[in-house]
Design a protein around this motif. Structure first.
Motif, PDB file in Angstrom:
ATOM      1  N   GLU A  63      48.852  17.481  82.901  1.00  0.00           N
ATOM      2  CA  GLU A  63      50.216  16.980  82.704  1.00  0.00           C
ATOM      3  C   GLU A  63      50.122  15.468  82.550  1.00  0.00           C
ATOM      4  O   GLU A  63      49.891  14.751  83.533  1.00  0.00           O
ATOM      5  CB  GLU A  63      51.111  17.338  83.884  1.00  0.00           C
ATOM      6  N   GLY A  64      50.279  15.009  81.338  1.00  0.00           N
ATOM      7  CA  GLY A  64      50.144  13.583  81.077  1.00  0.00           C
ATOM      8  C   GLY A  64      48.726  13.126  81.369  1.00  0.00           C
ATOM      9  O   GLY A  64      47.762  13.715  80.907  1.00  0.00           O
ATOM     10  N   ARG A  65      48.616  12.095  82.198  1.00  0.00           N
ATOM     11  CA  ARG A  65      47.294  11.569  82.555  1.00  0.00           C
ATOM     12  C   ARG A  65      46.673  12.290  83.751  1.00  0.00           C
ATOM     13  O   ARG A  65      45.533  12.026  84.101  1.00  0.00           O
ATOM     14  CB  ARG A  65      47.422  10.073  82.867  1.00  0.00           C
ATOM     15  N   ASN A  66      47.431  13.155  84.370  1.00  0.00           N
ATOM     16  CA  ASN A  66      46.940  13.858  85.556  1.00  0.00           C
ATOM     17  C   ASN A  66      46.543  15.288  85.229  1.00  0.00           C
ATOM     18  O   ASN A  66      47.088  15.910  84.326  1.00  0.00           O
ATOM     19  CB  ASN A  66      48.008  13.895  86.652  1.00  0.00           C
TER      20      ASN A  66
END
Length: 109
Positions: free
Chosen positions: A66-69
């Motif tokens: 999710e996004g950068r994670n």
């Protein structure tokens, strides 16, 4: 009985105490990131990532980017091969203990 490769992968993944601790933290969280896992340990982020790779290959955890994670969560069926294997041998040993109990009663009535 389950395939030998599957049970070997699970046992090998859980044999390392640090990896087991990482797995336990994941199990006790709905989802957790590498950063959060690193923060709560004395292990580098790179090492945590390697442990996660092994756990994922063994089918014990899955990831959700999710996004950068990337969020990790325990896979409900991941321990099933281990439970099946233990159940198989549990039956084996229960039968042996029953036989031993009968033999001991015959020897010493």
């Amino acid at each position: 009985m389950i395939e030998a490769e599957t049970i070997t992968a699970v046992m090998r993944a859980l044999a390392d105490p640090t990896r087991r601790a990482v797995f336990e933290r994941i199990v006790n969280s709905k989802e957790i990131t590498v950063v959060e896992l690193t923060r709560g340990s004395n292990v580098t982020q790179g090492a945590i990532s390697q442990h996660l790779k092994s756990l994922k290959q063994a089918g014990l955890v899955s990831e959700r980017p999710e996004g950068r994670n990337v969020y990790y969560r325990a896979e409900p069926g991941g321990l099933e091969p281990l439970a099946d294997w233990m159940g198989h041998y549990g039956t084996f040993w229960r039968e042996r203990f029953t036989d031993l109990r009968k033999l001991l009663k015959e020897i010493d009535p």
